[in-house]
Design an enzyme around this catalytic site. Structure first.
Site, PDB file in Angstrom:
ATOM      1  N   HIS A  15       0.816  -1.214   0.000  1.00  0.00           N
ATOM      2  CA  HIS A  15       0.000   0.000   0.000  1.00  0.00           C
ATOM      3  C   HIS A  15       0.851   1.266   0.000  1.00  0.00           C
ATOM      4  O   HIS A  15       2.080   1.235   0.063  1.00  0.00           O
ATOM      5  CB  HIS A  15      -0.960  -0.005   1.198  1.00  0.00           C
ATOM      6  CG  HIS A  15      -0.307  -0.033   2.552  1.00  0.00           C
ATOM      7  ND1 HIS A  15       0.448   0.996   3.055  1.00  0.00           N
ATOM      8  CD2 HIS A  15      -0.325  -0.985   3.530  1.00  0.00           C
ATOM      9  CE1 HIS A  15       0.867   0.698   4.283  1.00  0.00           C
ATOM     10  NE2 HIS A  15       0.418  -0.504   4.589  1.00  0.00           N
ATOM     11  N   CYS A  21       2.614  -4.952   6.951  1.00  0.00           N
ATOM     12  CA  CYS A  21       2.341  -4.747   5.528  1.00  0.00           C
ATOM     13  C   CYS A  21       3.587  -4.264   4.793  1.00  0.00           C
ATOM     14  O   CYS A  21       4.676  -4.192   5.357  1.00  0.00           O
ATOM     15  CB  CYS A  21       1.185  -3.767   5.351  1.00  0.00           C
ATOM     16  SG  CYS A  21      -0.414  -4.425   5.906  1.00  0.00           S
TER      17      CYS A  21
END
Length: 252
Positions: free
Chosen positions: A159, A167
């Site tokens: 992202h 992440c």
């Protein structure tokens, strides 16, 4: 004779219908993504430049395929590309991971802050992500589920922005590029592979892993290294299965 002509006309019509359905299907995913403002804005500012880069690198804008590798130690997302009929992938672009959590080693339980390690596919695109744009990695896979020490967790994303708990953030500007590259490939029905490694398996890094981590951990990394080595040697994405204990088995 007339019967034969009717059959031929019917076959031609059927083939045309199949072709039109296929064309419409190929454009459906991209069209659905372009309904969102962030995706439209990304295409407006990034796509023309990306098309020039793709063409200059020797790839076809309309047929390229993508393979991604994530290296936690080096903090890199590598984008490899090939034309549809090419046998091997070639490195197209590298994006820097701007923040990280956890340490080298796979994710084994929800809340451990670890970034997964293994062989995955992109499962979902989020055009309204809290982190600008995001793509969901297919964690947990069969290996992760077998090796988990509790609930394995989920929602592992590549992202934008520059914060993370497990992440892979690459900031907003580069995620727009990567998102577009992946939307284009996904629109052509490609399954988007992303393989995630603790590091590049150089001799120096292998020595570092052996010196600082357990034999059990290094045995797990050996199964990842087999896939890494196969790609390094052949330029082909490694095919794998998962055995009863959750270990990766790379097809030779």
């Amino acid at each position: 004779m007339r019967s034969t002509q009717r059959i031929k006309r019917f076959i031609k019509t059927a083939l045309l219908v199949v072709l039109m359905l296929n064309i419409n299907a190929q454009g459906a995913f991209k069209a659905s993504q372009l309904k969102y403002e962030r995706v439209r804005a990304a295409y407006k500012t990034k796509f023309e430049g990306l098309k020039k880069e793709i063409t200059t690198a020797g790839f076809s804008v309309n047929t390229y395929e993508i393979y991604m590798q994530v290296f936690k130690h080096e903090k890199e997302v590598q984008v490899w590309m090939r034309n549809k009929n090419d046998p091997k992938f070639k490195l197209f672009k590298t994006y820097k991971i701007c923040s990280s959590s956890g340490e080298l080693g796979p994710k084994r339980v929800q809340g451990d802050g670890q970034v997964p390690e293994g062989f995955y596919y992109i499962e979902h695109f989020n055009p309204v992500s809290s982190y600008h744009l995001s793509m969901k990695v297919g964690y947990p896979n069969k290996s992760d589920s077998k090796k988990a020490t509790g609930s394995p967790g989920g929602d592992i994303m590549i992202h934008g922005n520059c914060v993370t708990i497990g992440c892979i953030p690459i900031e907003n500007d580069p995620i727009e590029e990567l998102y577009i590259l992946c939307v284009e490939a996904k629109d052509r029905k490609q399954n988007l592979r992303v393989d995630m490694f603790p590091c590049k398996f150089t001799q120096e890094n292998i020595k570092m892993l052996n010196q600082n981590f357990s034999k059990e951990m290094n045995a797990f990394w050996g199964t990842l290294k087999a896939g890494y080595d196969l790609f390094e040697a052949s330029g082909l994405t490694p095919k794998f299965t998962v055995d009863a204990k959750g270990n990766y088995v790379i097809a030779k």
